[in-house]
Design a protein around this motif. Structure first.
Motif, mmCIF file in Angstrom:
data_model
loop_
_atom_site.group_PDB
_atom_site.id
_atom_site.type_symbol
_atom_site.label_atom_id
_atom_site.label_comp_id
_atom_site.label_asym_id
_atom_site.label_seq_id
_atom_site.Cartn_x
_atom_site.Cartn_y
_atom_site.Cartn_z
ATOM 1 N N ASP A 8 -6.474 2.447 9.030
ATOM 2 C CA ASP A 8 -6.633 2.186 7.954
ATOM 3 C C ASP A 8 -5.040 1.193 8.140
ATOM 4 O OD1 ASP A 8 -5.856 2.427 5.131
ATOM 5 O OD2 ASP A 8 -5.394 4.996 5.026
ATOM 6 N N SER A 9 -4.399 0.844 6.816
ATOM 7 C CA SER A 9 -3.417 0.042 7.118
ATOM 8 C C SER A 9 -2.635 -0.088 5.430
ATOM 9 C CB SER A 9 -3.369 -0.808 7.140
ATOM 10 O OG SER A 9 -4.191 -2.015 6.697
ATOM 11 N N SER A 10 -1.458 -0.613 5.177
ATOM 12 C CA SER A 10 -0.828 -0.624 4.477
ATOM 13 C C SER A 10 -1.640 -1.796 3.429
ATOM 14 C CB SER A 10 0.685 -1.041 4.367
ATOM 15 O OG SER A 10 0.686 -2.520 5.533
ATOM 16 N N ASP A 11 -1.214 -1.309 2.142
ATOM 17 C CA ASP A 11 -1.575 -2.087 1.038
ATOM 18 C C ASP A 11 -1.054 -3.247 0.370
ATOM 19 O OD1 ASP A 11 -3.587 0.217 0.937
ATOM 20 O OD2 ASP A 11 -2.383 1.022 -0.782
ATOM 21 N N CYS A 12 -0.386 -3.641 0.835
ATOM 22 C CA CYS A 12 0.401 -4.493 -0.120
ATOM 23 C C CYS A 12 1.568 -4.824 1.263
ATOM 24 C CB CYS A 12 1.675 -4.819 -0.571
ATOM 25 S SG CYS A 12 0.451 -4.500 -2.345
ATOM 26 N N PRO A 13 1.415 -5.501 2.351
ATOM 27 C CA PRO A 13 2.289 -5.981 3.268
ATOM 28 C C PRO A 13 3.261 -7.361 3.122
ATOM 29 C CG PRO A 13 0.051 -6.840 4.835
ATOM 30 C CD PRO A 13 -0.379 -5.765 3.321
ATOM 31 N N LYS A 14 3.307 -7.701 2.085
ATOM 32 C CA LYS A 14 3.956 -9.645 1.735
ATOM 33 C C LYS A 14 4.912 -8.249 0.807
ATOM 34 C CE LYS A 14 1.682 -12.463 4.767
ATOM 35 N NZ LYS A 14 2.753 -12.187 5.691
ATOM 36 N N ALA A 15 4.765 -7.502 0.276
ATOM 37 C CA ALA A 15 5.429 -6.995 -0.673
ATOM 38 C C ALA A 15 7.179 -5.288 -0.196
ATOM 39 C CB ALA A 15 5.093 -6.002 -2.170
ATOM 40 N N ASP A 16 6.180 -5.159 1.067
ATOM 41 C CA ASP A 16 7.212 -3.951 1.642
ATOM 42 C C ASP A 16 8.378 -4.517 3.015
ATOM 43 O OD1 ASP A 16 5.917 -2.270 0.351
ATOM 44 O OD2 ASP A 16 4.054 -2.225 1.440
ATOM 45 N N TRP A 17 9.296 -3.217 2.111
ATOM 46 C CA TRP A 17 10.250 -3.623 3.105
ATOM 47 C C TRP A 17 9.956 -2.427 4.196
ATOM 48 C CZ3 TRP A 17 13.913 -8.047 2.052
ATOM 49 C CH2 TRP A 17 14.171 -8.068 1.140
ATOM 50 N N LEU A 18 11.281 -2.583 5.331
ATOM 51 C CA LEU A 18 10.748 -1.504 6.351
ATOM 52 C C LEU A 18 10.456 -0.389 5.767
ATOM 53 C CD1 LEU A 18 10.417 -1.157 9.452
ATOM 54 C CD2 LEU A 18 12.283 -1.649 9.827
ATOM 55 N N TRP A 19 12.183 -0.257 5.130
ATOM 56 C CA TRP A 19 12.050 1.342 4.633
ATOM 57 C C TRP A 19 11.456 1.822 3.645
ATOM 58 C CZ3 TRP A 19 12.098 2.557 -0.383
ATOM 59 C CH2 TRP A 19 12.501 1.676 -1.437
ATOM 60 N N ARG A 20 10.304 1.339 3.391
ATOM 61 C CA ARG A 20 9.280 1.821 2.455
ATOM 62 C C ARG A 20 8.025 1.815 3.547
ATOM 63 N NH1 ARG A 20 8.343 -2.364 -3.161
ATOM 64 N NH2 ARG A 20 9.375 -0.692 -4.092
ATOM 65 N N ILE A 21 6.946 0.736 4.206
ATOM 66 C CA ILE A 21 6.570 0.761 5.170
ATOM 67 C C ILE A 21 6.326 2.490 6.487
ATOM 68 C CG2 ILE A 21 5.714 -0.009 7.465
ATOM 69 C CD1 ILE A 21 4.628 -1.438 4.896
ATOM 70 N N ARG A 22 8.080 2.074 6.296
ATOM 71 C CA ARG A 22 8.602 3.308 7.365
ATOM 72 C C ARG A 22 8.578 4.774 6.718
ATOM 73 N NH1 ARG A 22 13.952 2.576 10.246
ATOM 74 N NH2 ARG A 22 14.025 1.948 7.772
ATOM 75 N N GLU A 23 8.133 4.980 6.113
ATOM 76 C CA GLU A 23 7.758 6.438 4.964
ATOM 77 C C GLU A 23 6.667 6.930 4.841
ATOM 78 O OE1 GLU A 23 8.272 8.408 0.880
ATOM 79 O OE2 GLU A 23 9.876 6.414 1.067
ATOM 80 N N ALA A 24 5.748 5.466 4.809
ATOM 81 C CA ALA A 24 4.586 5.646 4.608
ATOM 82 C C ALA A 24 3.373 5.860 5.628
ATOM 83 C CB ALA A 24 3.641 4.437 3.616
ATOM 84 N N ALA A 25 4.166 4.897 6.819
ATOM 85 C CA ALA A 25 3.817 5.062 8.323
ATOM 86 C C ALA A 25 3.563 6.629 8.742
ATOM 87 C CB ALA A 25 3.890 4.753 9.278
ATOM 88 N N SER A 26 4.832 7.481 8.891
ATOM 89 C CA SER A 26 5.247 8.692 9.025
ATOM 90 C C SER A 26 4.213 9.474 8.473
ATOM 91 C CB SER A 26 6.783 8.723 8.674
ATOM 92 O OG SER A 26 7.265 10.595 9.021
#
Length: 83
Positions: free
Chosen positions: A53-71
């Protein structure tokens, strides 16, 4: 020795991508990688090496958002690393 320690140690760490920012380990020992340009970039994404699985919108996500979703994903995913 705890069961979690046994599971994580049963697998070798996969190769690190060139632009790796953060690496989490899921419940079964698979890496959940956060890659991209860093804190002020919008090209950050996460990818699970267990369930793929991976993030849905990689072009719209800042590191702080991605970090929370990955965790969050790493804390619930039980897929084992297949490679």
């Amino acid at each position: 020795m705890s069961t979690a320690a046994l599971r994580v140690s049963a697998f070798t760490e996969p190769e690190r991508p060139r632009n790796l920012q953060i690496r989490y380990i899921n419940l079964a020992g698979a890496a959940v990688d956060v890659t991209g340009g860093g804190e002020h970039a919008q090209d950050n994404r996460w990818t699970c090496r267990g369930c793929k699985d991976s993030s849905d919108c990689p072009k719209a996500d800042w590191l702080w958002r991605i970090r929370e979703a990955a965790s969050t994903h790493a804390a619930t995913c039980r897929a084992i690393p297949l490679t």
